[in-house]
Write a protein that holds these residues in place. Structure first.
Motif, short mmCIF file in Angstrom:
data_model
loop_
_atom_site.label_atom_id
_atom_site.label_comp_id
_atom_site.label_asym_id
_atom_site.label_seq_id
_atom_site.Cartn_x
_atom_site.Cartn_y
_atom_site.Cartn_z
N ALA A 27 0.83 -1.19 0.00
CA ALA A 27 0.00 0.00 0.00
C ALA A 27 0.87 1.25 0.00
CB ALA A 27 -0.92 0.00 1.22
N TYR A 28 0.39 2.28 -0.66
CA TYR A 28 1.12 3.54 -0.77
C TYR A 28 1.35 4.15 0.62
CZ TYR A 28 2.17 8.35 -2.12
OH TYR A 28 2.75 9.57 -2.26
N TYR A 29 2.57 4.65 0.85
CA TYR A 29 2.88 5.26 2.15
C TYR A 29 2.49 6.74 2.11
CZ TYR A 29 5.33 6.52 6.41
OH TYR A 29 5.62 6.98 7.68
N HIS A 30 1.63 7.13 3.02
CA HIS A 30 1.17 8.51 3.10
C HIS A 30 2.04 9.27 4.10
CE1 HIS A 30 -2.42 7.31 0.89
NE2 HIS A 30 -2.52 6.29 1.72
N CYS A 31 2.76 10.25 3.62
CA CYS A 31 3.74 10.93 4.46
C CYS A 31 3.27 12.28 4.99
CB CYS A 31 5.05 11.12 3.69
SG CYS A 31 4.88 12.08 2.17
N PHE A 32 2.01 12.63 4.79
CA PHE A 32 1.54 13.95 5.18
C PHE A 32 0.94 13.94 6.58
CE2 PHE A 32 1.37 13.74 0.52
CZ PHE A 32 2.33 14.70 0.26
N PRO B 275 1.24 9.66 11.13
CA PRO B 275 1.01 8.28 11.56
C PRO B 275 2.07 7.30 11.06
CG PRO B 275 -1.03 9.28 10.86
CD PRO B 275 0.06 10.22 10.45
N GLN B 276 2.49 6.44 11.94
CA GLN B 276 3.49 5.43 11.58
C GLN B 276 2.81 4.22 10.95
OE1 GLN B 276 6.90 6.15 11.97
NE2 GLN B 276 5.85 8.12 12.29
N MET B 277 3.62 3.34 10.38
CA MET B 277 3.10 2.16 9.72
C MET B 277 2.29 1.30 10.68
SD MET B 277 3.03 0.76 6.72
CE MET B 277 4.43 1.38 5.79
N ASP B 278 1.09 0.92 10.26
CA ASP B 278 0.20 0.02 10.99
C ASP B 278 -0.25 0.56 12.35
OD1 ASP B 278 0.27 -1.91 8.94
OD2 ASP B 278 2.12 -2.78 9.73
N ASP B 279 -0.31 1.87 12.48
CA ASP B 279 -0.81 2.49 13.71
C ASP B 279 -2.33 2.49 13.67
OD1 ASP B 279 -1.49 4.03 15.87
OD2 ASP B 279 -0.16 5.71 15.39
N THR B 280 -2.95 1.60 14.45
CA THR B 280 -4.40 1.44 14.40
C THR B 280 -5.15 2.64 15.00
OG1 THR B 280 -4.34 0.20 16.49
CG2 THR B 280 -4.29 -1.07 14.43
N ASP C 290 -1.10 18.20 3.69
CA ASP C 290 -1.34 17.93 5.10
C ASP C 290 -2.84 18.01 5.37
OD1 ASP C 290 1.31 17.56 5.75
OD2 ASP C 290 1.64 19.61 6.42
N TRP C 291 -3.25 17.52 6.53
CA TRP C 291 -4.67 17.49 6.88
C TRP C 291 -4.96 18.46 8.02
CZ3 TRP C 291 -7.77 14.46 3.85
CH2 TRP C 291 -7.15 13.43 3.12
#
Length: 209
Positions: free
Chosen positions: A36-41, A67-72, A144-145
């Motif tokens: 899956a694409y990594y969202h860096c924003f 958010p880090q990878m797989d941070d629920t 960014d959000w």
């Protein structure tokens, strides 16, 4: 909660065969044959109420999270609020072109994550005040959000449409947290041609109201 009139809510749209499925913002789960694409924003914890403002300096102390990878904690899903650009399904969203179109309703008073841009596409927050002087300010990205009420997001969309002549993907795209997805009123049917009025009637009939 139930709603008495169309004025209480707006529609959200998601192209995905699994409906409004949620997963971590950044997920190691493989999709469509690849990672899956990594969202860096970043997510900036500040509400925007002025849809015209731009080039603001983010005040000291405002929380920002990437958010880090797989941070629920950051599980959710991308969707469109009311409108979308059909041409996006031929370009940036081509991988979803043949997926099911899902429609649900969201409370207009709900606050959602939207891109850090005003109706003209200019960055709302351009710099971050780090107390080290203007020329050493960090920058915020337009991708960014930030937080905006559904009501204001719809107003921003309308002004953007009047300005550009079409619905821009980065204006109508929102990110819904998992808890917000649970609060959506799901349509019992999936029909690209269903109007808001028809959707409401269908939901009322389905719920026996």
């Amino acid at each position: 909660m139930w709603y008495d009139s169309q004025a209480d809510f707006a529609s959200v749209i998601r192209f995905e065969n699994r409906g409004f499925n949620t997963k971590p913002y950044n997920s190691s789960q493989k999709e469509y044959g690849s990672i899956a694409y990594y969202h860096c924003f970043s997510f900036i914890f500040i509400e925007v109420t002025d849809i015209d403002t731009c080039s603001c300096i983010l005040p000291v102390g405002i929380k920002r999270v990437e958010p880090q990878m797989d941070d629920t904690v950051w599980s959710g899903c991308f969707a469109f609020l009311e409108h979308y650009d059909p041409k996006a399904l031929e370009n940036s969203l081509f991988i979803k072109a043949n997926h099911k179109k899902n429609v649900a309703l969201i409370d207009r008073q709900e606050k959602v994550w939207v891109r850090n841009i005003n109706y003209k596409g200019d960055r709302i927050f351009k710099y971050v005040d780090n107390e080290r002087g203007y020329y050493l300010l960090e920058t915020c990205d337009e991708q960014d959000w930030v937080i905006m009420s559904v009501e204001n997001a719809l107003k921003r969309t309308q002004k953007s449409k009047e300005h550009f002549g079409y619905y821009r993907e980065e204006i109508t795209e929102i990110y819904l947290m998992e808890e917000q997805v649970k609060r959506l009123i799901m349509s019992p049917v999936s029909c690209p041609l269903m109007s808001m009025k028809e959707l409401i009637s269908c939901l009322i009939k389905n719920r026996g109201v």
